[in-house]
Design a protein around this motif. Structure first.
Motif, PDB file in Angstrom:
ATOM      1  N   ILE A 499      53.700 -12.992 -74.011  1.00 55.80           N
ATOM      2  CA  ILE A 499      55.080 -12.864 -73.361  1.00 55.80           C
ATOM      3  C   ILE A 499      56.300 -12.634 -74.694  1.00 55.80           C
ATOM      4  O   ILE A 499      56.896 -11.874 -74.834  1.00 55.80           O
ATOM      5  N   TYR A 502      55.120  -9.852 -77.573  1.00 56.89           N
ATOM      6  CA  TYR A 502      55.466  -8.971 -76.547  1.00 56.89           C
ATOM      7  C   TYR A 502      57.017  -8.985 -77.181  1.00 56.89           C
ATOM      8  O   TYR A 502      57.780  -8.172 -78.292  1.00 56.89           O
ATOM      9  N   MET A 503      57.740  -9.783 -77.532  1.00 53.70           N
ATOM     10  CA  MET A 503      59.190 -10.001 -77.036  1.00 53.70           C
ATOM     11  C   MET A 503      59.170 -10.034 -79.147  1.00 53.70           C
ATOM     12  O   MET A 503      60.887  -8.524 -78.804  1.00 53.70           O
ATOM     13  N   SER A 506      58.870  -6.521 -80.040  1.00 54.28           N
ATOM     14  CA  SER A 506      59.432  -4.867 -79.935  1.00 54.28           C
ATOM     15  C   SER A 506      60.254  -5.245 -79.470  1.00 54.28           C
ATOM     16  O   SER A 506      60.955  -3.826 -79.433  1.00 54.28           O
ATOM     17  N   GLU A 510      62.898 -11.043 -72.463  1.00 48.31           N
ATOM     18  CA  GLU A 510      62.137 -11.837 -71.684  1.00 48.31           C
ATOM     19  C   GLU A 510      61.679 -11.094 -69.881  1.00 48.31           C
ATOM     20  O   GLU A 510      60.973 -10.356 -68.932  1.00 48.31           O
ATOM     21  N   ALA A 513      59.430  -7.953 -71.077  1.00 48.71           N
ATOM     22  CA  ALA A 513      58.497  -8.079 -71.311  1.00 48.71           C
ATOM     23  C   ALA A 513      57.472  -8.817 -69.656  1.00 48.71           C
ATOM     24  O   ALA A 513      56.171  -8.436 -70.304  1.00 48.71           O
ATOM     25  N   TYR A 516      56.267  -5.777 -68.589  1.00 47.25           N
ATOM     26  CA  TYR A 516      54.985  -4.661 -69.657  1.00 47.25           C
ATOM     27  C   TYR A 516      53.802  -5.788 -69.389  1.00 47.25           C
ATOM     28  O   TYR A 516      52.442  -5.270 -68.752  1.00 47.25           O
TER      29      TYR A 516
END
Length: 586
Positions: A499, A502-503, A506, A510, A513, A516
């Protein structure tokens, strides 16, 4: 099987030699270290992190006190009689005239946890139904959505390829699906058996999820509402079989068309298996006490939770030896994971990893005592299982097992270095390592060995054909774990998880994320479903089920929290699965 990992194991092999002198020398070393476990925490002066894990709720005395009357001969005789009645029921059912009724029976037997008694009968039934109703599009014409949905799910589950176009007739001009509430529930469950690029099933999943949620708000039939709300928490394809069975036995009497004989057999079989599992857990508990690892104050004492992972993999009565081995593997992985994540210093961990890679027993003198103990446990485990396999099946599997531990520790040290350097990997970089560091691959490799009827070099190499299936199963456990534990792990100073990676990469929030990752899990399930379809027939169904059940266990353990790390969350399931028998058995 004899105790696999106790420090007094007679099968601890030094320098790959099985001479009596070396065995005695190694036993003396492990006995000395075992006595020192109690002093590890008191003599340590290095400043170390602490996760402050909650203690186990399940004492040795409590586990050893478990007992069941369902081991008695009278119950076994009644079970055999009921099994015969249900078998006759399957054989006499007319799947040609009423395929829906027979498919519902198969579904009920699976959810009640008793289908393993009727594997041949169910296989024959599904083959006949497939040939008569599902093999070609012209056979679908007179089938309603409910029959198509239930048959699709059961047949795909059992390895038949049924195309998604079977549902095309039930899509209206607005893209909505037409059918009653039971049809929608069965269609919803069917969509979770999709593979990549099946847009009809993707649309059906989205539509039925919304439909069922809206229906749940207004439905008057509370029995149907019960099944809908249960399905929306977890689709059946994602459910741990034993957990589903415990729930379904309780609600089956409310189901239209329930059969009292089937119910009695399911209740009795559950209690008989619970008695088997109690004995398995008591044996594992004795091993755990002998290792003294529960005295490691820095690590999670989770013997019962680790036992649950093995029951999730394979709960069947014949797999007792396998559950014993896999419980030990799970327990060792949990402790070694805590060593890398929390307790060990980077120089210690690098040295430990090097020694695991060299597998040199003489090099452990350089390690602190707690790491000597960890290495010797893995060393003994590997040697004893290798010994037993060699003597019972005539093949030396030591290099295969050793590599499983080496791959795991090599993934752990990468994350330890990331933490030490304050490095946040990219999302892809994280999952390339994390699918291994979740610790599921070594469990699967041990399970593969334990389910082989004949152990050969060719058979051991053949598992590479399942590499994608194994990877996807591991990845789902990794991501479900992150969804449930990452906040707690960050608070105690662990590395960023999927998580956060990815945060960071990108710029997502949260919430974004997590959405996603949730979709990523669904897409990974599609890949896993496809791998199961394409290569499942090359492996025993027992092994494939072990692989598929592990991501199911990931969903169970880590949805809405961390049942593995927080004993209070898991407590109700211990009682329902391992302590309290199902009531109402004559």
């Amino acid at each position: 099987m004899a105790s696999m990992c106790t420090f007094s194991s007679p099968f601890l092999l030094c320098n790959s030699s099985i001479s009596r002198t070396n065995i005695v020398a190694c036993n003396k070393q492990t006995s000395t270290l075992q006595a020192q476990v109690k002093n590890v925490a008191t003599i340590e002066t290095t400043n170390r992190r602490s996760a402050n894990y909650a203690p186990s709720l399940w004492s040795y005395d409590f586990v050893q006190s478990l007992s069941s009357k369902y081991k008695g001969d009278n119950y076994m005789a009644r079970s055999r009689a009921l099994k015969g009645v249900v078998r006759t029921m399957i054989l006499e059912a007319n799947g040609i005239e009423n395929p829906l009724s027979l498919l519902n029976l198969v579904d009920d037997l699976q959810r009640l946890g008793i289908s393993y008694h009727f594997l041949d009968e169910i296989s024959n039934v599904l083959e006949k139904i497939y040939l008569n109703f599902y093999k070609s599009p012209e056979k679908w014409t007179n089938m309603d959505l409910n029959l198509r949905s239930l048959g699709f799910r059961l047949l795909r589950q059992h390895g038949y390829h049924i195309p998604q176009e079977i549902f095309k007739d039930f899509i209206d001009v607005n893209g909505n699906f037409k059918g009653d509430i039971i049809s929608m529930l069965n269609l919803y469950e069917a969509t979770y058996h999709s593979v990549e690029e099946e847009s009809i099933l993707d649309d059906a999943r989205e539509f039925t999820t919304k439909y069922l949620k809206e229906t749940l708000e207004n439905i008057e039939d509370q029995n149907i509402a019960l099944f809908i709300s249960h399905a929306l928490v977890f689709p059946l394809h994602w459910m741990v079989p034993r957990v589903e069975t415990s729930w379904f036995i309780e609600v089956y009497p409310k189901k239209v068309g329930m059969n009292p004989t089937v119910l009695e057999f399911a209740k009795l079989d559950f209690n008989i298996l619970q008695a088997v599992h109690q004995e398995d857990m008591k044996k594992a508990s004795r091993w755990w006490k002998e290792t003294c690892w529960e005295k490691f104050g820095f690590a999670r004492d989770r013997l019962v939770e680790n036992f649950m992972w093995t029951v999730a993999e394979n709960y069947l009565p014949h797999f007792q030896t396998g559950r014993g081995v896999l419980t030990k593997v799970n327990a060792m992985i949990t402790t070694i994971d805590d060593v890398y994540d929390v307790y060990g210093t980077l120089p210690e961990l690098e040295l430990f990893t090097n020694i695991v890679n060299s597998w040199d027993i003489n090099a452990i003198d350089e390690l602190p005592d707690y790491l000597k103990i960890c290495f010797l446990a893995c060393y003994n485990a590997t040697n004893e299982l290798s010994y037993n396999t060699l003597t019972n099946k005539g093949f030396f599997v030591h290099p295969y097992l050793k590599k499983a531990w080496q791959d795991l520790c090599n993934s752990y040290i990468i994350e330890a270095k990331w933490f030490n350097d304050g490095y946040t990997p990219t999302f892809n970089e994280f999952i390339e390592n994390a699918y291994m560091s979740i610790g599921i691959a070594p469990i699967i490799r041990h399970a593969y060995l334990l389910t082989l009827t004949s152990v050969t070099e060719e058979a051991l190499q053949h598992i590479e054909r399942a590499e994608s299936m194994i990877r996807n199963a591991c990845l789902i456990v990794r991501l479900t774990n992150d969804m449930g534990t990452s906040s707690d792990e960050l608070e105690r100073g662990d590395i960023p998880k999927s998580i956060q990676c990815y945060m960071h990469e990108s710029g997502a929030t949260e919430v974004e994320a997590r959405a996603y990752i949730k979709q990523f899990i669904i897409e990974t399930w599609k890949k896993l479903n496809k791998e199961r379809q394409e290569i499942g027939s090359e492996f025993s169904q027992e092994f494939v089920d072990c692989v598929i059940n592990l991501p199911r266990m990931g969903h169970f353990m880590y949805t809405d929290g961390d049942k593995h790390g927080k004993p209070d969350m898991f407590k109700p399931y211990v009682f329902s699965l391992f302590v309290n028998p199902i009531q109402g058995v004559p």
